[in-house]
Each structure stands twice: as structure tokens, then as C-alpha cells.
Design a protein around this motif. Structure first.
Motif, short mmCIF file in Angstrom:
data_model
loop_
_atom_site.label_atom_id
_atom_site.label_comp_id
_atom_site.label_asym_id
_atom_site.label_seq_id
_atom_site.Cartn_x
_atom_site.Cartn_y
_atom_site.Cartn_z
N PHE A 221 0.85 -1.19 0.00
CA PHE A 221 0.00 0.00 0.00
C PHE A 221 0.88 1.23 0.00
N MET A 222 0.82 1.99 -1.09
CA MET A 222 1.54 3.26 -1.17
C MET A 222 0.59 4.37 -0.74
N LYS A 223 1.05 5.21 0.17
CA LYS A 223 0.22 6.32 0.62
C LYS A 223 0.12 7.40 -0.44
N GLU A 224 -0.90 8.24 -0.31
CA GLU A 224 -1.14 9.28 -1.30
C GLU A 224 0.06 10.20 -1.49
N SER A 225 0.89 10.30 -0.48
CA SER A 225 2.08 11.14 -0.58
C SER A 225 3.04 10.67 -1.66
N LEU A 226 2.84 9.45 -2.17
CA LEU A 226 3.72 8.89 -3.20
C LEU A 226 3.08 8.86 -4.58
N ARG A 227 1.84 9.25 -4.69
CA ARG A 227 1.12 9.10 -5.96
C ARG A 227 1.83 9.82 -7.11
N LYS A 228 2.17 11.07 -6.90
CA LYS A 228 2.81 11.85 -7.96
C LYS A 228 4.17 11.28 -8.34
N LEU A 229 4.94 10.88 -7.32
CA LEU A 229 6.27 10.33 -7.57
C LEU A 229 6.20 9.03 -8.37
N MET A 230 5.24 8.17 -8.05
CA MET A 230 5.21 6.83 -8.62
C MET A 230 4.47 6.74 -9.95
N GLY A 231 3.57 7.67 -10.23
CA GLY A 231 2.87 7.65 -11.50
C GLY A 231 2.14 6.34 -11.74
N GLU A 232 2.40 5.69 -12.87
CA GLU A 232 1.71 4.45 -13.22
C GLU A 232 2.11 3.28 -12.32
N ASP A 233 3.16 3.43 -11.57
CA ASP A 233 3.61 2.36 -10.66
C ASP A 233 2.97 2.47 -9.28
N PHE A 234 2.08 3.42 -9.10
CA PHE A 234 1.41 3.62 -7.82
C PHE A 234 0.40 2.51 -7.59
N VAL A 235 0.42 1.91 -6.39
CA VAL A 235 -0.53 0.85 -6.04
C VAL A 235 -1.01 1.04 -4.60
N GLN A 236 -2.23 0.62 -4.35
CA GLN A 236 -2.80 0.60 -3.01
C GLN A 236 -3.52 -0.73 -2.82
N GLU A 237 -2.89 -1.66 -2.14
CA GLU A 237 -3.42 -3.01 -1.97
C GLU A 237 -3.66 -3.31 -0.49
N PHE A 238 -4.75 -4.02 -0.23
CA PHE A 238 -5.08 -4.45 1.12
C PHE A 238 -4.99 -5.97 1.21
#
Length: 244
Positions: A221-238
Motif C-alpha cells: 500500500f503506497m500512501k497518497e504522498s507517493l502518488r505523484k512520484l510513482m505515476g503508473e507504478d502507484f498501487v494501493q493493496e489491502f
């Protein structure tokens, strides 16, 4: 108990507030001191329950138990993911065993929820386990907050306990996350705010963690603080949601 903006939980339940870890990046300390009771900080043996109900942080960031909040989980009937003590470290060495016992008893009275705990002092989990205070419950998740590879964390091998780590804020690149067994969930986030000396993570730091999670089959789970940095590699998994 309130709905939370923390993106990996539904509610935060601050039955205990305050902490002595003194982390330089701590957001909670600023909030607690902002909303403390500036007129009533001279109590010795606690305050009246009606006073506590009106003041969220009566002693600022000094560790405080709020017994008037013990029944809060029972008031929410639908199952929720509850972050316990977002404004404290419930397992800090300064927290009495009795406070922790009362928190777990309150959890047992509202078993419909999932309870997520985090600490920077994971050895306390072992201590409580040996004292038979730590409950064997499917809805209890025991987490450790780490920021650097040198930080310690604890997994309970060959037991029903569910464990996770929260790498927030990530302050350094991580090599190998864990030797052998991995936790059942990993959260990672960047430092927020405008602190002097604030650490800005690099994308390769997060990608290394993602690759390790993929190899081990561990949800990330990547927090929203990483969304811009990660771009298409951003994931949020439970870990409790079915993954394709």
C-alpha cells in the motif's frame, strides 16, 4: 472515534494520546499541542471524565488515557478498519499494561471491526505475548513503524498473529526488507509537511520495495504522498481484499 483521512484505515480511535518517542518528523505532536487544554495542565491524578470528553488532548502530547472513549467501537455497527492510537504509541515502554488490557477488552466487545496497531517498540509485543496479554484474534493486526533499514520489527512465526510494517516516512533506501519470512502487508509513505531537513524519497527506493513485495506475494500500500512520484507504478493493496 472519528473517520480518518489516513488512507489505509476507515476510522482512528485515540483511546490513548501522547507519545515520548520524540521523532523529528512527528505530525501528531504538533496537532496535540495545538489543541491542548492551555488552562488546565496542572492536574496530578487525572481529570474528570466530563472534562476529558470536551478536550481531545488535555495534556498536550503527554501520554493520556481516555476511558470515556472505551465504548466508541461499539457505537459503529458496520465492520470497519480501525487504526488504534494514531496520536500515540500504545506500546511505548511508558504505557502501563493496564491501559493496553483495557484497549484489548474494548476490541473484544466490538468484534465486527478490524483493529490495526502500530508501534516503534515491537519488543513490547513479545513482552505482552509472554504475559498472555496479547489476544489471539483474527481481527487484530500488529504493525511496526520503521523509517530506515536499521529499525527493528517483529513477526510472530507459526502463530495466528497478523503482522505488517509501515515504512513512513521512508528516510533511506531499503535493500532487503526481511531475511526469510515477510510480513503480511507493507505500507510505505513519504514525509509530509515542511520540516527543515525533510527527506524526499527517490522512485527507485519505492520500486525496490514493490519488487520485493511482488516476489514474495505480499500486498503493498503506497500512501497518497507517493502518488505523484510513482505515476503508473502507484498501487494501493489491502491484504484482506481479493487480488487478481
Amino acid at each position: 472515534m472519528n473517520k480518518t483521512k489516513i488512507d489505509w484505515a476507515d476510522y482512528s480511535w485515540n483511546i490513548v494520546t501522547g507519545c515520548k518517542n520524540d521523532c523529528e518528523y512527528c505530525y501528531a505532536k504538533k496537532i496535540a499541542n495545538r489543541f491542548k487544554d492551555k488552562n488546565n495542565l496542572t492536574y496530578v491524578n487525572g481529570v474528570k471524565p466530563e472534562h476529558l470528553s470536551n478536550i481531545p488532548y488535555p495534556y498536550g502530547f503527554l501520554p493520556t488515557f481516555h476511558p470515556n472513549r472505551l465504548n466508541d467501537p461499539q457505537k459503529v455497527k458496520e465492520p470497519q478498519s480501525i487504526f488504534v492510537c494514531s496520536m500515540a504509541d500504545l506500546f511505548g515502554e511508558w504505557v502501563p499494561d493496564e491501559w493496553i488490557k483495557d484497549v484489548f477488552k474494548a476490541c473484544e466487545k466490538a468484534p465486527q471491526h478490524r483493529y490495526l496497531f502500530l508501534t516503534k517498540n515491537p519488543d513490547r509485543y513479545i513482552d505482552l505475548y509472554e504475559k498472555k496479554i496479547l489476544p489471539y484474534k483474527e481481527n487484530i493486526w500488529l504493525g511496526t513503524t520503521i523509517t530506515r533499514p536499521s529499525d527493528e520489527f517483529v513477526f510472530f512465526k507459526d502463530t495466528p498473529y497478523k503482522s505488517f510494517i509501515s515504512i513512513e516516512p521512508i528516510l533511506e533506501p531499503f535493500g532487503q526488507l526481511a531475511k526469510g519470512e515477510m510480513p503480511q502487508w507493507i505500507i510505505v509513505g513519504a514525509e509530509t509537511g515542511n520540516r527543515k531537513g525533510k527527506v524526499i524519497p527517490k522512485k527507485e527506493w519505492i520500486m525496490s520495495i514493490k519488487e520485493q513485495c511482488r516476489a514474495a506475494g505480499v500486498p503493498l500500500f503506497m500512501k497518497e504522498s507517493l502518488r505523484k512520484l510513482m505515476g503508473e507504478d502507484f498501487v494501493q493493496e489491502f491484504p484482506w481484499e481479493k487480488r487478481e
